[in-house]
Write a protein that holds these residues in place. Sequence first.
Motif, short mmCIF file in Angstrom:
data_model
loop_
_atom_site.label_atom_id
_atom_site.label_comp_id
_atom_site.label_asym_id
_atom_site.label_seq_id
_atom_site.Cartn_x
_atom_site.Cartn_y
_atom_site.Cartn_z
N LYS A 233 -0.75 0.34 -16.63
CA LYS A 233 -0.81 -1.01 -16.09
C LYS A 233 -0.82 -0.85 -14.58
O LYS A 233 0.09 -0.28 -13.99
CB LYS A 233 0.41 -1.83 -16.52
CG LYS A 233 0.39 -3.24 -15.94
CD LYS A 233 1.62 -4.05 -16.36
CE LYS A 233 1.57 -5.45 -15.75
NZ LYS A 233 2.78 -6.25 -16.12
N GLN B 218 4.21 4.49 -16.98
CA GLN B 218 3.47 3.40 -17.61
C GLN B 218 2.80 2.47 -16.59
O GLN B 218 1.83 1.80 -16.92
CB GLN B 218 4.41 2.58 -18.51
CG GLN B 218 4.99 3.36 -19.66
CD GLN B 218 5.89 2.51 -20.55
OE1 GLN B 218 6.17 1.36 -20.25
NE2 GLN B 218 6.35 3.08 -21.66
N THR B 219 3.34 2.44 -15.38
CA THR B 219 2.77 1.57 -14.35
C THR B 219 2.37 2.41 -13.14
O THR B 219 2.96 3.45 -12.86
CB THR B 219 3.77 0.50 -13.90
OG1 THR B 219 4.98 1.13 -13.44
CG2 THR B 219 4.11 -0.44 -15.05
N ILE C 276 -6.85 2.26 -15.58
CA ILE C 276 -6.57 1.24 -16.59
C ILE C 276 -6.78 1.75 -18.01
O ILE C 276 -6.44 1.06 -18.97
CB ILE C 276 -7.43 -0.03 -16.37
CG1 ILE C 276 -8.92 0.29 -16.41
CG2 ILE C 276 -7.06 -0.71 -15.06
CD1 ILE C 276 -9.81 -0.94 -16.29
N LYS D 250 -9.39 -5.69 -15.71
CA LYS D 250 -8.33 -5.97 -16.67
C LYS D 250 -7.07 -6.48 -15.97
O LYS D 250 -6.36 -7.34 -16.49
CB LYS D 250 -8.03 -4.69 -17.45
CG LYS D 250 -6.95 -4.84 -18.52
CD LYS D 250 -6.77 -3.54 -19.28
CE LYS D 250 -5.70 -3.66 -20.35
NZ LYS D 250 -5.51 -2.38 -21.08
N TYR D 251 -6.77 -5.95 -14.78
CA TYR D 251 -5.56 -6.33 -14.06
C TYR D 251 -5.90 -6.95 -12.71
O TYR D 251 -6.88 -6.56 -12.05
CB TYR D 251 -4.65 -5.10 -13.85
CG TYR D 251 -4.16 -4.49 -15.14
CD1 TYR D 251 -3.28 -5.19 -15.97
CD2 TYR D 251 -4.58 -3.22 -15.55
CE1 TYR D 251 -2.82 -4.63 -17.16
CE2 TYR D 251 -4.13 -2.66 -16.74
CZ TYR D 251 -3.26 -3.38 -17.54
OH TYR D 251 -2.82 -2.83 -18.72
N CYS E 53 -8.94 2.58 -9.78
CA CYS E 53 -8.43 1.49 -10.61
C CYS E 53 -9.15 1.44 -11.96
O CYS E 53 -8.53 1.27 -13.01
CB CYS E 53 -8.60 0.16 -9.86
SG CYS E 53 -7.21 -0.96 -10.06
N VAL F 168 -0.42 -2.30 -10.98
CA VAL F 168 0.31 -3.43 -10.40
C VAL F 168 -0.04 -3.60 -8.94
O VAL F 168 -0.57 -2.69 -8.28
CB VAL F 168 1.84 -3.23 -10.55
CG1 VAL F 168 2.22 -3.11 -12.02
CG2 VAL F 168 2.32 -2.01 -9.77
#
Length: 279
Positions: A108, A67-68, A104, A243-244, A100, A110
């Motif tokens: 997620k 998930q990450t 996304i 987004k992040y 990146c 990080v």
Amino acid sequence: MAPNIRPAEVPMRAAICAVLLALLSSCTNVPLQQGSSLGTYAGMTASGGSLTKAKLRVNPPAVLAAQTVRIAPTSVENAGGSFDAKDLALLTNAVDRALCMGLIDRFKVVVASQPADLVVHATVTDIIATNRAVAATSTVATLGASVAMVPIPRIPIGLGGLSAEAEAVGQDGTQQAAMIWSRGANMLTTRGRISSVGDAYSLSSAFGADFSRMLVKGQDPFKATSSIRLMQKIKASFGSEPKYDACKAFGPAPGIKGAVAGQLGLPPSWSDKGAAISH
């Protein structure tokens, strides 16, 4: 209602299509360049598309369960001796930015100080230099033809290319996905930039998209259908806020300014300011 096409037009249209396909396939031959950055090269199978050569492997259960993701800065291996350090920094950062933007779609992303299910690292293994003089000549010819509304392909000399590899490693250090990738510029879809890394820079987004799509879907990206969050992609490509926060480290996409620079054949540095922060 189907358009009326005179019989005499059919062979002409077929000939035009054949010429365009031939021009599209007339690209720089960039062999797959295996580096030494991947944890393992075992179990990789040949893949790729009409313009791209690739070998890859992916562990779908592990990749789809993640998930990450964290992106380690792209490095250069055996390809940077004859290129300006600033140009190489723009190229590697463009790869990170493309990764990146693609990741996304599901993950997620990080920052470096946070743990992640997968760590992605890419390496540029070869750069075929763009001939700047020929690229400049092509740009002048293309701009002149555009005024006359006559499409003209790029001069098929001095085209550049890119070879790269990447892997995604799980928390236990085991490789869960890997790809070796190469692609050359072609006469129709790659705009000539007056920079020795111009074509490699232009192709960096394709590499980032292919590898990130493999992780998002957990399968061969050249065979899988993809559902892309179109509006998110469009906004990111035009320089909107990522987004992040982790993606902000790679700086905004050049956007409209970059599109104009590409049309005018300007070097990547004209519109891309590179990484926002040191990473």
